[in-house]
Write an enzyme that holds these catalytic residues in place. Structure first.
Site, PDB file in Angstrom:
ATOM      1  N   ARG A  21      -5.795 -43.474 -27.734  1.00  0.00           N
ATOM      2  CA  ARG A  21      -5.495 -42.021 -27.830  1.00  0.00           C
ATOM      3  C   ARG A  21      -7.141 -41.363 -28.050  1.00  0.00           C
ATOM      4  O   ARG A  21      -7.952 -40.614 -27.891  1.00  0.00           O
ATOM      5  CB  ARG A  21      -4.750 -42.334 -29.158  1.00  0.00           C
ATOM      6  CG  ARG A  21      -3.421 -42.768 -29.026  1.00  0.00           C
ATOM      7  CD  ARG A  21      -3.324 -42.330 -30.523  1.00  0.00           C
ATOM      8  NE  ARG A  21      -1.133 -43.542 -30.723  1.00  0.00           N
ATOM      9  CZ  ARG A  21      -0.933 -44.445 -30.883  1.00  0.00           C
ATOM     10  NH1 ARG A  21      -2.071 -45.226 -30.921  1.00  0.00           N
ATOM     11  NH2 ARG A  21      -0.360 -44.376 -30.359  1.00  0.00           N
ATOM     12  N   THR A  36     -11.314 -49.913 -28.055  1.00  0.00           N
ATOM     13  CA  THR A  36     -10.657 -50.717 -27.878  1.00  0.00           C
ATOM     14  C   THR A  36      -9.255 -51.884 -29.331  1.00  0.00           C
ATOM     15  O   THR A  36     -10.089 -51.737 -29.546  1.00  0.00           O
ATOM     16  CB  THR A  36     -10.252 -52.142 -26.738  1.00  0.00           C
ATOM     17  OG1 THR A  36     -11.122 -53.045 -27.624  1.00  0.00           O
ATOM     18  CG2 THR A  36     -10.986 -51.443 -25.858  1.00  0.00           C
ATOM     19  N   ARG A  48     -14.018 -51.643 -33.853  1.00  0.00           N
ATOM     20  CA  ARG A  48     -13.423 -52.633 -34.663  1.00  0.00           C
ATOM     21  C   ARG A  48     -15.097 -53.543 -34.449  1.00  0.00           C
ATOM     22  O   ARG A  48     -15.580 -53.403 -33.119  1.00  0.00           O
ATOM     23  CB  ARG A  48     -12.597 -53.302 -33.912  1.00  0.00           C
ATOM     24  CG  ARG A  48     -10.959 -53.291 -34.580  1.00  0.00           C
ATOM     25  CD  ARG A  48     -11.255 -53.215 -36.194  1.00  0.00           C
ATOM     26  NE  ARG A  48     -10.134 -52.706 -37.353  1.00  0.00           N
ATOM     27  CZ  ARG A  48     -10.148 -51.127 -37.338  1.00  0.00           C
ATOM     28  NH1 ARG A  48     -10.970 -50.034 -36.984  1.00  0.00           N
ATOM     29  NH2 ARG A  48      -8.943 -50.533 -37.873  1.00  0.00           N
ATOM     30  N   GLU A  63     -16.994 -56.851 -42.865  1.00  0.00           N
ATOM     31  CA  GLU A  63     -17.089 -55.486 -43.319  1.00  0.00           C
ATOM     32  C   GLU A  63     -16.806 -56.174 -44.763  1.00  0.00           C
ATOM     33  O   GLU A  63     -16.216 -56.457 -45.632  1.00  0.00           O
ATOM     34  CB  GLU A  63     -16.013 -54.073 -43.490  1.00  0.00           C
ATOM     35  CG  GLU A  63     -16.628 -54.067 -41.797  1.00  0.00           C
ATOM     36  CD  GLU A  63     -16.178 -53.036 -40.945  1.00  0.00           C
ATOM     37  OE1 GLU A  63     -15.158 -52.553 -42.151  1.00  0.00           O
ATOM     38  OE2 GLU A  63     -16.138 -52.631 -40.502  1.00  0.00           O
ATOM     39  N   HIS A  80     -17.929 -47.724 -41.290  1.00  0.00           N
ATOM     40  CA  HIS A  80     -16.819 -47.570 -41.382  1.00  0.00           C
ATOM     41  C   HIS A  80     -16.111 -46.348 -41.934  1.00  0.00           C
ATOM     42  O   HIS A  80     -14.789 -46.416 -42.824  1.00  0.00           O
ATOM     43  CB  HIS A  80     -15.897 -48.568 -42.088  1.00  0.00           C
ATOM     44  CG  HIS A  80     -14.646 -48.890 -40.986  1.00  0.00           C
ATOM     45  ND1 HIS A  80     -13.492 -50.217 -40.937  1.00  0.00           N
ATOM     46  CD2 HIS A  80     -13.531 -47.793 -40.603  1.00  0.00           C
ATOM     47  CE1 HIS A  80     -13.339 -50.406 -40.147  1.00  0.00           C
ATOM     48  NE2 HIS A  80     -12.499 -48.641 -39.639  1.00  0.00           N
TER      49      HIS A  80
HETATM   50  N1  LIG Z   1     -13.512 -46.528 -37.441  1.00  0.00           N
HETATM   51  C1  LIG Z   1     -12.159 -45.923 -37.763  1.00  0.00           C
HETATM   52  O1  LIG Z   1     -12.376 -45.926 -39.088  1.00  0.00           O
HETATM   53  C2  LIG Z   1     -11.338 -45.840 -37.228  1.00  0.00           C
HETATM   54  C3  LIG Z   1     -11.386 -46.780 -35.740  1.00  0.00           C
HETATM   55  N2  LIG Z   1     -10.285 -46.970 -34.815  1.00  0.00           N
HETATM   56  C4  LIG Z   1      -9.984 -48.110 -34.342  1.00  0.00           C
HETATM   57  O2  LIG Z   1     -10.236 -47.416 -33.447  1.00  0.00           O
HETATM   58  C5  LIG Z   1      -9.863 -48.787 -31.655  1.00  0.00           C
HETATM   59  C6  LIG Z   1      -8.969 -48.106 -30.727  1.00  0.00           C
HETATM   60  O3  LIG Z   1      -7.785 -46.720 -31.360  1.00  0.00           O
HETATM   61  P1  LIG Z   1      -6.427 -46.154 -30.878  1.00  0.00           P
HETATM   62  O4  LIG Z   1      -7.981 -45.276 -29.477  1.00  0.00           O
HETATM   63  O5  LIG Z   1      -6.073 -44.427 -31.569  1.00  0.00           O
HETATM   64  O6  LIG Z   1      -5.829 -47.245 -30.063  1.00  0.00           O
HETATM   65  P2  LIG Z   1      -4.856 -47.369 -28.567  1.00  0.00           P
HETATM   66  O7  LIG Z   1      -3.847 -47.638 -29.286  1.00  0.00           O
HETATM   67  O8  LIG Z   1      -4.142 -45.698 -28.541  1.00  0.00           O
HETATM   68  O9  LIG Z   1      -5.875 -47.541 -27.359  1.00  0.00           O
HETATM   69  C7  LIG Z   1      -6.447 -48.804 -27.087  1.00  0.00           C
HETATM   70  C8  LIG Z   1      -6.729 -48.502 -25.817  1.00  0.00           C
HETATM   71  O10 LIG Z   1      -7.187 -49.842 -26.307  1.00  0.00           O
HETATM   72  C9  LIG Z   1      -7.228 -50.983 -23.963  1.00  0.00           C
HETATM   73  N3  LIG Z   1      -6.980 -52.144 -24.377  1.00  0.00           N
HETATM   74  C10 LIG Z   1      -6.473 -52.738 -24.746  1.00  0.00           C
HETATM   75  N4  LIG Z   1      -6.996 -54.083 -24.236  1.00  0.00           N
HETATM   76  C11 LIG Z   1      -8.459 -53.682 -23.898  1.00  0.00           C
HETATM   77  C12 LIG Z   1      -8.514 -54.787 -23.038  1.00  0.00           C
HETATM   78  N5  LIG Z   1      -9.324 -55.903 -23.171  1.00  0.00           N
HETATM   79  N6  LIG Z   1     -10.193 -53.425 -22.022  1.00  0.00           N
HETATM   80  C13 LIG Z   1     -10.232 -52.773 -22.001  1.00  0.00           C
HETATM   81  N7  LIG Z   1      -8.750 -51.648 -22.729  1.00  0.00           N
HETATM   82  C14 LIG Z   1      -8.389 -52.464 -23.670  1.00  0.00           C
HETATM   83  C15 LIG Z   1      -5.378 -50.317 -24.707  1.00  0.00           C
HETATM   84  O11 LIG Z   1      -4.965 -49.553 -23.176  1.00  0.00           O
HETATM   85  C16 LIG Z   1      -5.483 -48.830 -25.150  1.00  0.00           C
HETATM   86  O12 LIG Z   1      -5.344 -47.857 -24.182  1.00  0.00           O
HETATM   87  C17 LIG Z   1      -8.617 -49.301 -32.529  1.00  0.00           C
HETATM   88  O13 LIG Z   1      -9.478 -50.495 -32.829  1.00  0.00           O
HETATM   89  C18 LIG Z   1      -8.835 -49.213 -33.899  1.00  0.00           C
HETATM   90  O14 LIG Z   1      -8.440 -49.709 -35.014  1.00  0.00           O
HETATM   91  C19 LIG Z   1      -9.491 -46.312 -35.571  1.00  0.00           C
HETATM   92  C20 LIG Z   1      -9.272 -45.366 -36.365  1.00  0.00           C
HETATM   93  C21 LIG Z   1     -10.360 -45.247 -37.412  1.00  0.00           C
HETATM   94  O1  LIG Z   2      -7.539 -46.864 -38.443  1.00  0.00           O
HETATM   95  C1  LIG Z   2      -7.952 -47.354 -38.058  1.00  0.00           C
HETATM   96  O2  LIG Z   2      -8.059 -48.207 -37.636  1.00  0.00           O
HETATM   97  C2  LIG Z   2      -9.527 -47.345 -38.978  1.00  0.00           C
HETATM   98  O3  LIG Z   2     -10.619 -48.542 -38.552  1.00  0.00           O
HETATM   99  C3  LIG Z   2      -9.365 -46.912 -39.840  1.00  0.00           C
HETATM  100  O4  LIG Z   2      -9.474 -47.323 -41.513  1.00  0.00           O
HETATM  101  P1  LIG Z   2     -10.095 -47.075 -42.796  1.00  0.00           P
HETATM  102  O5  LIG Z   2      -8.226 -46.826 -42.755  1.00  0.00           O
HETATM  103  O6  LIG Z   2     -10.224 -46.078 -43.309  1.00  0.00           O
HETATM  104  O7  LIG Z   2      -9.929 -48.265 -43.385  1.00  0.00           O
END
Ligand SMILES: NC(=O)C1=CN([C@@H]2O[C@H](COP(=O)(O)OP(=O)(O)OC[C@H]3O[C@@H](n4cnc5c(N)ncnc54)[C@H](O)[C@@H]3O)[C@@H](O)[C@H]2O)C=CC1
Ligand SMILES: O=C(O)C(=O)COP(=O)(O)O
Length: 524
Positions: A148, A200, A229, A258, A276
């Site tokens: 996504r 990822t 992450r 963290e 974060h």
């Molecule tokens: N910084 C923040 O506050 C936030 C961080 N995140 C993190 O962002 C990351 C991505 O989130 P989304 O896009 O929503 O997840 P998602 O599940 O939609 O996408 C993750 C993608 O990673 C791919 N993937 C899995 N293993 C892999 C590998 N070994 N090599 C390459 N690709 C691989 C999957 O096929 C998938 O397409 C997650 O770790 C999530 O926790 C999400 C929201 C907020």
């Molecule tokens: O949705 C995720 O994976 C996030 O990393 C967001 O984290 P938070 O809810 O802001 O602590």
């Protein structure tokens, strides 16, 4: 009354649906602040700060659901939750845009050195030559993880005139083409990109994905971003590649540990950091809190959830279609388990007619949960039913058939126990309800509800009267009675529905009437 512990900060507006319910009490406190009350909670809502460990789950024996108001569930021991029969849900898309925008903001800030320039000007300096940056236009962006967030980052990158190369082992060519990106191997992304961003989840495979070996394959002067992450980019390796000047700069929103505290990465001028914040927007927080609040409410009302991590996914539309069979299957499981109160090795569920076209996995889990409930002391539900069955050496399987037993839909259950095989068929008739139409080899028609009494006897005149007399003498009212037999004068059955549970001594008196082979109380 259900009690929900909200242990991380969450949008008040998003929680509104829960607050409105008279059935729900919300407690907003950290886990450590309610140590002595943990056993009281039915649901736990968290973000990334609360660690949902096995130890915590053990202190929360009443817990039924954990709602993660966000995407990553790496702070939740999902296997332990599954073992405890606790559903884990998340809000998979509520913060996608915010995180993609944050990544892009970090990318622009990184190559134009905005945070450094900002600090300089705030320090009353005016040093234009110190902050010459790079354009994003025309640069090669490598995206690792094209889900996504990765794909939203790609859309923005294309609008900025960047060339996008993506690596995601689970990405199909069609989806990549639709989004105008090139699908690459990991090595190609590493070799081609001026900027690399990871999106990822943190898994065994992605932990340290950008470590010493892979960073050595990147272009000299590469920029790195991690808004996914901590740990996907190995922090030790990153330090080394920053020190030797191979990496031109890094933008990090997430860290291996963290809060970050004092970390050697912070001494690098070309490392920019946020605490974060990817999902920290009003919009994203409203989305994710509202999403989990609605799901938790649904769940506590006995409806299945749509974004479960440890259950098959079920949309509202699909649930609406399977709901009746889901309930029927559970009742069939409960009945079969009590009837076959002996060790069983195998359970087979066969679907025929309209039900066969539906999401039967969920229906089978419901049946299995119903079956295990009377024989398992711990919580058993759709989440852990398959696991518990396996632990107890019960194999189960689904079959499909054209034989509907004359109904529009039919669920057939076969239970293989020691020296006995039990069969049952059920159907759901709209406006009429759930009906059991075959029981232990006898054709019959009864509603699987309430206090039931099953009697197998010899088909002789007067049996019904004798049973009625015994029950009447003990003040047990018969609500309904169904009879069935294999052939005249052969084996016959009665299924009675009673207004109150049957006492053990009344059951014994019935058995003593004579000509009764089996009499069993069944409670649904
Ligand atoms: N910084 C923040 O506050 C936030 C961080 N995140 C993190 O962002 C990351 C991505 O989130 P989304 O896009 O929503 O997840 P998602 O599940 O939609 O996408 C993750 C993608 O990673 C791919 N993937 C899995 N293993 C892999 C590998 N070994 N090599 C390459 N690709 C691989 C999957 O096929 C998938 O397409 C997650 O770790 C999530 O926790 C999400 C929201 C907020
Ligand atoms: O949705 C995720 O994976 C996030 O990393 C967001 O984290 P938070 O809810 O802001 O602590």
């Amino acid at each position: 009354m259900f009690r929900i512990l909200v242990s991380d900060s969450m949008s008040e507006e998003g929680l509104a649906p829960l607050r409105k319910s008279e059935q729900i009490e919300i407690v907003q406190k950290k886990v450590t602040e309610v140590e002595d009350r943990l056993h009281e909670f039915d649901a736990l809502l968290v973000r990334s700060a609360t660690k949902v460990t096995e130890e915590l789950l053990e202190k929360m024996p009443n817990l039924k659901i954990v709602g993660r108001a966000g995407v990553g569930v790496d702070n939740i021991d999902v296997d332990a939750a599954t073992r405890h029969g606790v559903v884990v849900i998340n809000a998979p898309n509520g913060n996608t845009i915010s995180t993609a925008e944050h990544t892009f903001a970090m990318m622009a800030a990184l190559v134009r050195r905005i945070p450094q320039a900002h600090i300089s000007v705030k320090s009353r300096e005016w040093n234009r030559n110190a902050f010459v940056g790079n354009e994003l236009y025309g640069k090669h962006l490598g995206i690792i993880g094209f889900g996504r967030i990765g794909s939203e980052v790609a859309k923005r990158a294309r609008a900025f005139g960047m060339k996008v190369h993506v690596y995601d082992p689970f990405l199909t060519k069609e989806r990549a083409e639709k989004l105008g990106v090139t699908v690459c191997t990991l090595d190609e992304v590493l070799a081609l990109s001026d900027i690399i961003t990871v999106h990822t989840p943190l898994t065994k495979e992605t932990k340290g994905l950008l470590g010493e070996k892979n960073l050595a394959k990147t272009k000299k002067g590469v920029y790195l971003l991690n808004c996914a992450r901590g740990g996907i980019i190995d922090e030790k390796a990153l330090l080394q590649f920053l020190e030797n000047g191979h990496v031109a700069g890094a933008a990090l929103d997430v860290f291996e540990k963290e809060p970050l505290g004092d970390h050697p990465l912070l001494s690098f001028d070309n490392v920019i950091v946020t605490p974060h914040l990817g999902a920290s927007t009003v919009e994203a927080q409203l989305n994710v809190a509202a999403q989990v609040a609605e799901e938790v409410l649904q769940f506590l009302e006995g409806k299945p959830v749509t974004s479960s991590i440890n259950l098959p996914t079920l949309s509202k539309e699909v649930y609406a279609k399977i709901q009746s069979f889901y309930t029927l299957a559970k009742k069939m499981g409960i009945l079969a388990s009590q009837f076959m109160n002996i060790p069983v090795q195998e359970i087979t569920v066969t679907y025929a007619g309209t039900v066969a076209d539906l999401e039967t996995t969920y229906i089978t889990r419901s049946l299995l949960a119903g079956f295990l409930k009377p024989r398992v002391a711990s919580t058993v539900n759709e989440v852990n039913a398959a696991m518990i069955a396996k632990e107890r050496g019960i194999t189960f399987g689904e079959k499909f058939s054209d034989d509907t037993y004359g109904y529009a839909n039919c669920i057939s259950l076969t239970v293989y126990g020691e020296n006995k095989v039990f069969t049952m068929k059920g159907t759901h008739i709209p406006t009429y309800g759930d009906r059991i139409v075959q029981f232990d080899g006898f054709s019959i028609d009864f509603a699987p509800e309430g206090h039931l009494l099953y009697i197998q006897h010899h088909d002789k005149p007067g049996m019904i009267g004798k049973v009625g007399n015994v029950l009447g003498a003990h003040d047990v009212n018969i609500a309904t009675m169904q009879v069935g037999r294999q052939q005249a004068g052969g084996k016959a059955i009665m299924m009675l529905s009673l207004d109150k549970p049957l006492e053990e001594d009344v059951l014994q008196t019935l058995i003593n009437i004579g000509d009764i082979e089996t009499a069993k109380k069944l409670e649904v």
